[in-house]
Motif scaffolding. Structure first.
Motif, short mmCIF file in Angstrom:
data_model
loop_
_atom_site.label_atom_id
_atom_site.label_comp_id
_atom_site.label_asym_id
_atom_site.label_seq_id
_atom_site.Cartn_x
_atom_site.Cartn_y
_atom_site.Cartn_z
N VAL A 1 0.84 -1.20 0.00
CA VAL A 1 0.00 0.00 0.00
C VAL A 1 0.87 1.25 0.00
CG1 VAL A 1 -1.62 1.36 1.41
CG2 VAL A 1 -2.05 -1.07 1.00
N ARG A 2 1.91 1.27 0.83
CA ARG A 2 2.82 2.43 0.86
C ARG A 2 3.48 2.66 -0.50
NH1 ARG A 2 5.61 1.37 6.71
NH2 ARG A 2 3.95 2.32 7.92
N LYS A 3 3.91 1.57 -1.12
CA LYS A 3 4.54 1.66 -2.44
C LYS A 3 3.57 2.25 -3.46
CE LYS A 3 5.96 -1.38 -6.15
NZ LYS A 3 5.93 -2.78 -6.57
N ARG A 4 2.35 1.74 -3.47
CA ARG A 4 1.35 2.22 -4.44
C ARG A 4 0.94 3.66 -4.16
NH1 ARG A 4 -1.44 -2.25 -7.12
NH2 ARG A 4 0.16 -3.86 -7.21
N LEU A 5 0.84 4.04 -2.87
CA LEU A 5 0.53 5.43 -2.54
C LEU A 5 1.64 6.36 -3.02
CD1 LEU A 5 -0.99 5.11 1.05
CD2 LEU A 5 -2.18 5.81 -1.04
N GLY A 6 2.88 5.92 -2.89
CA GLY A 6 4.01 6.71 -3.38
C GLY A 6 3.96 6.89 -4.88
N GLU A 7 3.65 5.80 -5.59
CA GLU A 7 3.53 5.87 -7.05
C GLU A 7 2.39 6.79 -7.45
OE1 GLU A 7 3.01 1.74 -7.97
OE2 GLU A 7 5.15 1.29 -7.78
N GLU A 8 1.27 6.69 -6.73
CA GLU A 8 0.12 7.54 -7.01
C GLU A 8 0.48 9.01 -6.80
OE1 GLU A 8 -3.32 7.71 -4.14
OE2 GLU A 8 -4.31 6.74 -5.83
N TRP A 9 1.18 9.30 -5.69
CA TRP A 9 1.58 10.67 -5.38
C TRP A 9 2.49 11.23 -6.50
CZ3 TRP A 9 6.01 13.46 -4.78
CH2 TRP A 9 5.88 14.72 -4.21
N LYS A 10 3.43 10.40 -6.95
CA LYS A 10 4.32 10.84 -8.02
C LYS A 10 3.55 11.14 -9.31
CE LYS A 10 8.38 8.37 -6.39
NZ LYS A 10 9.27 7.23 -6.63
N ARG A 11 2.57 10.28 -9.64
CA ARG A 11 1.75 10.53 -10.84
C ARG A 11 0.97 11.83 -10.69
NH1 ARG A 11 0.59 5.19 -10.32
NH2 ARG A 11 -1.47 5.61 -9.45
N GLU A 12 0.35 12.01 -9.53
CA GLU A 12 -0.47 13.19 -9.31
C GLU A 12 0.34 14.48 -9.27
OE1 GLU A 12 -2.54 12.26 -5.70
OE2 GLU A 12 -4.00 10.97 -6.72
N ASN A 13 1.61 14.37 -8.90
CA ASN A 13 2.45 15.56 -8.75
C ASN A 13 3.54 15.66 -9.81
OD1 ASN A 13 1.60 16.91 -6.06
ND2 ASN A 13 1.58 14.71 -5.66
N ARG A 14 3.43 14.84 -10.85
CA ARG A 14 4.45 14.80 -11.90
C ARG A 14 4.68 16.18 -12.51
NH1 ARG A 14 3.51 10.17 -14.76
NH2 ARG A 14 5.29 9.29 -13.73
N GLU A 15 3.62 16.90 -12.81
CA GLU A 15 3.75 18.20 -13.45
C GLU A 15 4.54 19.17 -12.56
OE1 GLU A 15 0.79 21.73 -14.87
OE2 GLU A 15 0.16 19.68 -15.31
N ALA A 16 4.23 19.21 -11.29
CA ALA A 16 4.94 20.11 -10.37
C ALA A 16 6.40 19.69 -10.22
CB ALA A 16 4.25 20.12 -9.01
N ILE A 17 6.66 18.40 -10.15
CA ILE A 17 8.03 17.90 -10.03
C ILE A 17 8.83 18.26 -11.28
CG2 ILE A 17 9.44 15.81 -9.90
CD1 ILE A 17 7.08 14.59 -8.23
N GLU A 18 8.24 18.05 -12.45
CA GLU A 18 8.93 18.38 -13.69
C GLU A 18 9.19 19.89 -13.79
OE1 GLU A 18 6.53 16.64 -16.75
OE2 GLU A 18 7.25 14.62 -16.31
N SER A 19 8.23 20.69 -13.35
CA SER A 19 8.39 22.14 -13.37
C SER A 19 9.53 22.57 -12.45
CB SER A 19 7.09 22.81 -12.93
OG SER A 19 7.26 24.20 -12.80
N SER A 20 9.58 21.98 -11.28
CA SER A 20 10.66 22.30 -10.33
C SER A 20 12.01 21.88 -10.89
CB SER A 20 10.39 21.58 -9.00
OG SER A 20 11.44 21.82 -8.10
N ASN A 21 12.07 20.69 -11.47
CA ASN A 21 13.32 20.22 -12.06
C ASN A 21 13.77 21.12 -13.21
OD1 ASN A 21 13.50 18.09 -10.28
ND2 ASN A 21 12.59 16.61 -11.69
N GLU A 22 12.84 21.57 -14.01
CA GLU A 22 13.16 22.48 -15.12
C GLU A 22 13.71 23.80 -14.59
OE1 GLU A 22 13.84 23.76 -18.90
OE2 GLU A 22 13.37 21.73 -18.20
N TYR A 23 13.11 24.31 -13.53
CA TYR A 23 13.60 25.55 -12.92
C TYR A 23 15.05 25.37 -12.48
CZ TYR A 23 14.23 29.47 -9.80
OH TYR A 23 14.73 30.60 -9.20
N VAL A 24 15.34 24.28 -11.82
CA VAL A 24 16.71 24.02 -11.33
C VAL A 24 17.67 23.87 -12.50
CG1 VAL A 24 18.16 22.38 -10.08
CG2 VAL A 24 15.96 23.08 -9.13
N ARG A 25 17.24 23.21 -13.59
CA ARG A 25 18.11 23.08 -14.76
C ARG A 25 18.44 24.45 -15.35
NH1 ARG A 25 15.33 18.21 -15.51
NH2 ARG A 25 13.59 19.15 -16.63
#
Length: 85
Positions: free
Chosen positions: A45-69
Motif C-alpha cells: 500500500v505504501r509503495k502504491r501510494l508513493g507511485e500515485e503521489w508521483k503521478r499526481e504531482n508529476r507536473e509540479a516535479i517536472e516544473s521544479s526540475n526544469e527551474y533548477v536546470r
C-alpha cells in the motif's frame, strides 16, 4: 506472547487463501501469518501510494526540475558555507 501491532479497534477480519505448504512452513518457523500478511500489505500500500503521489504531482516535479536546470538551486551560493562551518 503475541502483541498486536495495532489496536483491534478499526480492524477487519479477513479471509485469505494461501498455499498450504507456505502456511505450514511459516508455522514451523514461528511466523505469525496474520502479522506477516499485514506487513506485506502495508508495504505494498505504501509503495502504491508513493507511485500515485508521483503521478499526481508529476507536473509540479517536472516544473521544479526544469527551474533548477535553468537557474540552478535557489540557495546554491550558501552550500559551501554550510559545509565549511
Amino acid at each position: 506472547m503475541n502483541r498486536p501491532s495495532r489496536s483491534m479497534a478499526g480492524r477487519k477480519p479477513t479471509n485469505i487463501t494461501l498455499p498450504a505448504d507456505l502456511v505450514a512452513e511459516a508455522k514451523r518457523l514461528g511466523i505469525n501469518v496474520s502479522q506477516a500478511c499485514e506487513a506485506g500489505l502495508t508495504g505494498e500500500v505504501r509503495k502504491r501510494l508513493g507511485e500515485e503521489w508521483k503521478r499526481e504531482n508529476r507536473e509540479a516535479i517536472e516544473s521544479s526540475n526544469e527551474y533548477v536546470r535553468k537557474h540552478g538551486l535557489p540557495l546554491a551560493r550558501y552550500r559551501d558555507r554550510l559545509w565549511r562551518s
